[in-house]
Design an enzyme around this catalytic site. Structure first.
Site, PDB file in Angstrom:
ATOM      1  N   CYS A  79       5.068 -21.145   5.267  1.00 61.66           N
ATOM      2  CA  CYS A  79       5.427 -20.582   6.567  1.00 61.66           C
ATOM      3  C   CYS A  79       6.790 -19.880   6.531  1.00 61.66           C
ATOM      4  O   CYS A  79       6.946 -18.893   5.840  1.00 61.66           O
ATOM      5  CB  CYS A  79       5.348 -21.642   7.661  1.00 61.66           C
ATOM      6  SG  CYS A  79       5.328 -20.915   9.326  1.00 61.66           S
ATOM      7  N   HIS A 185       0.255 -23.314   7.426  1.00 58.08           N
ATOM      8  CA  HIS A 185       0.829 -24.643   7.186  1.00 58.08           C
ATOM      9  C   HIS A 185      -0.160 -25.503   6.407  1.00 58.08           C
ATOM     10  O   HIS A 185      -1.105 -26.061   6.970  1.00 58.08           O
ATOM     11  CB  HIS A 185       1.181 -25.321   8.509  1.00 58.08           C
ATOM     12  CG  HIS A 185       2.430 -24.817   9.138  1.00 58.08           C
ATOM     13  ND1 HIS A 185       3.682 -25.237   8.748  1.00 58.08           N
ATOM     14  CD2 HIS A 185       2.621 -23.887  10.105  1.00 58.08           C
ATOM     15  CE1 HIS A 185       4.599 -24.613   9.470  1.00 58.08           C
ATOM     16  NE2 HIS A 185       3.986 -23.783  10.290  1.00 58.08           N
ATOM     17  N   GLU A 187       0.352 -28.392   5.181  1.00 62.65           N
ATOM     18  CA  GLU A 187       0.490 -29.806   5.550  1.00 62.65           C
ATOM     19  C   GLU A 187      -0.172 -30.127   6.889  1.00 62.65           C
ATOM     20  O   GLU A 187      -0.339 -31.305   7.225  1.00 62.65           O
ATOM     21  CB  GLU A 187       1.975 -30.189   5.590  1.00 62.65           C
ATOM     22  CG  GLU A 187       2.774 -29.691   6.778  1.00 62.65           C
ATOM     23  CD  GLU A 187       3.130 -28.215   6.737  1.00 62.65           C
ATOM     24  OE1 GLU A 187       3.801 -27.753   7.682  1.00 62.65           O
ATOM     25  OE2 GLU A 187       2.749 -27.518   5.762  1.00 62.65           O
TER      26      GLU A 187
END
Length: 204
Positions: A79, A185, A187
């Site tokens: 990001c 993202h 995660e």
């Protein structure tokens, strides 16, 4: 050990928890010595380009990050950590970034008011080139995005994934040598994100 670069950009704990889920040891750090000695480095972040670059300068991490990439060890940007790898961002009135990759970071300018900025939510990623981080991940899998700006590399040969949003087909994943970076993202992208993260951790 994997070093997660701490430059006061937020969302670092989520990356740490994702690594813990796949059984990989990591350390959140702003210590250049620790970052340079790590086996792999992750450069995540949430926030704005101007403040991120200011924090990197204050922490003395600008040269450290460039040296880390130049060392040849696997390096992952996520990001905001992807955006400031490029030379320049239009955010905050124009921000000179790290310049590790040539290119600019542009603001979405949708013609259709239905396309909200920032883009927030799941969107598909078309794999435009083979790369070890895509192992076991289906083409056009969906990942989670939160961003108003997107990278525009000078050289298309570093683009390994693209996404279509607000009238732009943009580079959502790039790679060059030991560096790989995603606008989405990892995660926050569930099982497919964890698989990509695992692939990065096993990449040689």
């Amino acid at each position: 050990m994997i070093a997660i670069i701490d430059y006061k950009a937020g969302n670092l704990t989520s990356v740490m928890l994702a690594l813990d889920t796949i059984g990989v040891k990591a350390q959140i750090t702003s210590d250049p010595t620790v970052i340079l000695s790590a086996e792999r480095v992750i450069f995540p972040g949430v926030g704005a380009a101007g403040s991120a670059m200011a924090n990197l300068r204050q922490l003395g991490l600008l040269d450290c990050i460039k040296q880390t990439v130049a060392s040849g060890k696997p390096f992952l940007g996520i990001c905001l950590g992807t955006q400031i790898i490029f030379a320049h961002s239009d955010e905050d009135g124009g921000t000179c970034a790290l310049g590790i990759l040539p290119g600019n970071v542009n603001l979405f300018q949708p013609a259709d008011r239905a396309d909200k900025v920032p883009q927030m939510g799941w969107n598909s990623v078309k794999q435009t080139a083979k790369h070890p981080v895509w192992n076991g991940i289906s083409d056009n899998s969906e990942f989670y995005f939160v961003h108003s700006y997107y990278p525009v590399p000078d050289h298309e040969n570093i683009i390994i994934g693209t996404t279509d949003y607000a009238g732009a087909v943009f580079a959502s994943a790039v790679a060059k040598d030991n560096l790989v970076a995603t606008q989405f993202h990892i995660e926050k992208s569930g099982k497919v994100g964890l698989r990509l993260l695992k692939n990065f951790c096993e990449w040689k």
